[in-house]
Design an enzyme around this catalytic site. Structure first.
Site, PDB file in Angstrom:
ATOM      1  N   TYR A 105       0.838  -1.196   0.000  1.00 55.17           N
ATOM      2  CA  TYR A 105       0.000   0.000   0.000  1.00 55.17           C
ATOM      3  C   TYR A 105       0.876   1.250   0.000  1.00 55.17           C
ATOM      4  O   TYR A 105       1.956   1.258   0.593  1.00 55.17           O
ATOM      5  CB  TYR A 105      -0.887   0.041   1.249  1.00 55.17           C
ATOM      6  CG  TYR A 105      -1.955  -1.021   1.299  1.00 55.17           C
ATOM      7  CD1 TYR A 105      -3.196  -0.812   0.705  1.00 55.17           C
ATOM      8  CD2 TYR A 105      -1.739  -2.223   1.954  1.00 55.17           C
ATOM      9  CE1 TYR A 105      -4.188  -1.765   0.762  1.00 55.17           C
ATOM     10  CE2 TYR A 105      -2.721  -3.197   2.022  1.00 55.17           C
ATOM     11  CZ  TYR A 105      -3.941  -2.963   1.419  1.00 55.17           C
ATOM     12  OH  TYR A 105      -4.918  -3.925   1.480  1.00 55.17           O
ATOM     13  N   TYR A 144       0.250 -10.158   0.383  1.00 52.81           N
ATOM     14  CA  TYR A 144       1.314  -9.572   1.202  1.00 52.81           C
ATOM     15  C   TYR A 144       1.333 -10.212   2.597  1.00 52.81           C
ATOM     16  O   TYR A 144       0.310 -10.688   3.092  1.00 52.81           O
ATOM     17  CB  TYR A 144       1.149  -8.053   1.319  1.00 52.81           C
ATOM     18  CG  TYR A 144      -0.163  -7.579   1.895  1.00 52.81           C
ATOM     19  CD1 TYR A 144      -0.392  -7.525   3.273  1.00 52.81           C
ATOM     20  CD2 TYR A 144      -1.188  -7.148   1.056  1.00 52.81           C
ATOM     21  CE1 TYR A 144      -1.592  -7.079   3.802  1.00 52.81           C
ATOM     22  CE2 TYR A 144      -2.389  -6.698   1.569  1.00 52.81           C
ATOM     23  CZ  TYR A 144      -2.589  -6.666   2.940  1.00 52.81           C
ATOM     24  OH  TYR A 144      -3.779  -6.226   3.453  1.00 52.81           O
ATOM     25  N   ARG A 154      -1.943 -12.312   3.425  1.00 46.91           N
ATOM     26  CA  ARG A 154      -3.299 -11.947   3.055  1.00 46.91           C
ATOM     27  C   ARG A 154      -3.536 -12.283   1.589  1.00 46.91           C
ATOM     28  O   ARG A 154      -2.702 -12.031   0.729  1.00 46.91           O
ATOM     29  CB  ARG A 154      -3.542 -10.451   3.270  1.00 46.91           C
ATOM     30  CG  ARG A 154      -3.547 -10.061   4.725  1.00 46.91           C
ATOM     31  CD  ARG A 154      -4.888  -9.549   5.210  1.00 46.91           C
ATOM     32  NE  ARG A 154      -6.035 -10.321   4.821  1.00 46.91           N
ATOM     33  CZ  ARG A 154      -7.199  -9.801   4.422  1.00 46.91           C
ATOM     34  NH1 ARG A 154      -7.342  -8.495   4.346  1.00 46.91           N
ATOM     35  NH2 ARG A 154      -8.217 -10.565   4.118  1.00 46.91           N
ATOM     36  N   HIS A 157      -6.873  -8.997  -2.522  1.00 47.85           N
ATOM     37  CA  HIS A 157      -8.194  -8.469  -2.182  1.00 47.85           C
ATOM     38  C   HIS A 157      -8.252  -6.978  -2.478  1.00 47.85           C
ATOM     39  O   HIS A 157      -7.231  -6.308  -2.603  1.00 47.85           O
ATOM     40  CB  HIS A 157      -8.525  -8.725  -0.704  1.00 47.85           C
ATOM     41  CG  HIS A 157      -7.610  -8.013   0.246  1.00 47.85           C
ATOM     42  ND1 HIS A 157      -6.360  -8.489   0.575  1.00 47.85           N
ATOM     43  CD2 HIS A 157      -7.763  -6.858   0.949  1.00 47.85           C
ATOM     44  CE1 HIS A 157      -5.778  -7.659   1.428  1.00 47.85           C
ATOM     45  NE2 HIS A 157      -6.605  -6.651   1.674  1.00 47.85           N
ATOM     46  N   HIS A 159     -10.443  -3.456  -1.107  1.00 47.27           N
ATOM     47  CA  HIS A 159     -11.350  -2.860  -0.129  1.00 47.27           C
ATOM     48  C   HIS A 159     -12.324  -1.929  -0.850  1.00 47.27           C
ATOM     49  O   HIS A 159     -11.932  -1.186  -1.750  1.00 47.27           O
ATOM     50  CB  HIS A 159     -10.576  -2.040   0.903  1.00 47.27           C
ATOM     51  CG  HIS A 159      -9.537  -2.809   1.655  1.00 47.27           C
ATOM     52  ND1 HIS A 159      -9.773  -3.368   2.889  1.00 47.27           N
ATOM     53  CD2 HIS A 159      -8.255  -3.104   1.353  1.00 47.27           C
ATOM     54  CE1 HIS A 159      -8.678  -3.974   3.318  1.00 47.27           C
ATOM     55  NE2 HIS A 159      -7.736  -3.824   2.401  1.00 47.27           N
TER      56      HIS A 159
END
Length: 235
Positions: A105, A144, A154, A157, A159
């Site tokens: 991110y 990640y 994870r 995905h 959000h």
């Protein structure tokens, strides 16, 4: 006198549990006492809209927000926002945020040593049309590590956040991909115990919205309430 009809509570198992011990952060976050359910008032169903008028022409296309194109597999995510009776929900503001194709991110607290992409911020937004349709163009996010448990990763995905008729009616959820081998191992995905509800968080490949020689299409409808409601993160 106007009557305020309360929202129907979701069926057990179809929404994430406040306490799910395999997801270690929930141990501290979960309330220690039973919640007090407050009656709904006009503030939950009406009020000032939030940011709808500020959506720019390229906000939905995360591949055109910078001087160059981001690195990674391009994808198109589209679908409809529906109510519990299958009716479209128009003029709904949808925000999207995600990791880049390497699983990082663009955020100060993300210390994953994967590279950042100067041409990818990982944030977009759009407003549904009169038929409840939405569309984003982006790149497929990477998996990640997240240190929840030994060798924890994870799944890929995205959000999404939805704002209804008031900024007090925000809902937040996550979307996943078919066939991801990390799904059975992910505590966040599996804190939704109902299999049907859990499967509703997985987008499906969609050839109809796939653009030849450009990007694969994925379809994901978001149901706000009722038996088939999409699981949303608990406030």
């Amino acid at each position: 006198m106007n009557e305020i009809v309360g929202y129907k509570r979701p069926a057990p198992g179809t929404q994430p549990n406040y306490l799910h011990p395999p997801y270690q952060s929930s141990i501290r976050r979960a309330p220690g006492k039973p919640l007090i359910l407050l009656p709904h008032t006009l503030s939950e169903v009406t009020g000032p809209l939030f940011g709808h008028e500020l959506v720019g022409p390229t906000d939905h296309d995360l591949t055109k927000q910078h001087a160059g194109e981001p690195i990674g597999e391009r994808m198109i995510l589209s679908g409809r926002v529906l109510d519990e009776n299958g009716r479209p929900v128009p003029r709904t503001l949808i925000e999207l945020w995600q990791a880049n194709s390497t699983g990082r991110y663009r955020h100060a607290i993300d210390q994953h040593d994967a590279p950042l992409d100067p041409n990818f911020t990982g944030y977009g937004r759009t407003v549904t049309d009169d038929e409840g349709r939405y569309r984003f163009v982006t790149v497929k996010p990477g998996a990640y590590p997240w240190r929840n448990h030994h060798n924890a990763w994870r799944p890929q995905h995205i959000h999404l956040s939805l704002f209804g008729p008031s900024f007090m009616t925000r809902l937040v959820t996550q979307m996943y991909f078919q066939g991801d081998p990390l799904l059975p191992l992910d505590p966040i995905f599996n804190c939704v115990t109902d299999q049907r509800a859990r499967d509703s968080m997985i987008a499906t490949f969609d050839l109809e919205t796939t653009v030849p020689e450009f990007a694969l299409g994925y379809r994901w409808d978001i149901v706000l309430r009722g038996r088939d409601a999409t699981p949303f993160e608990q406030k």
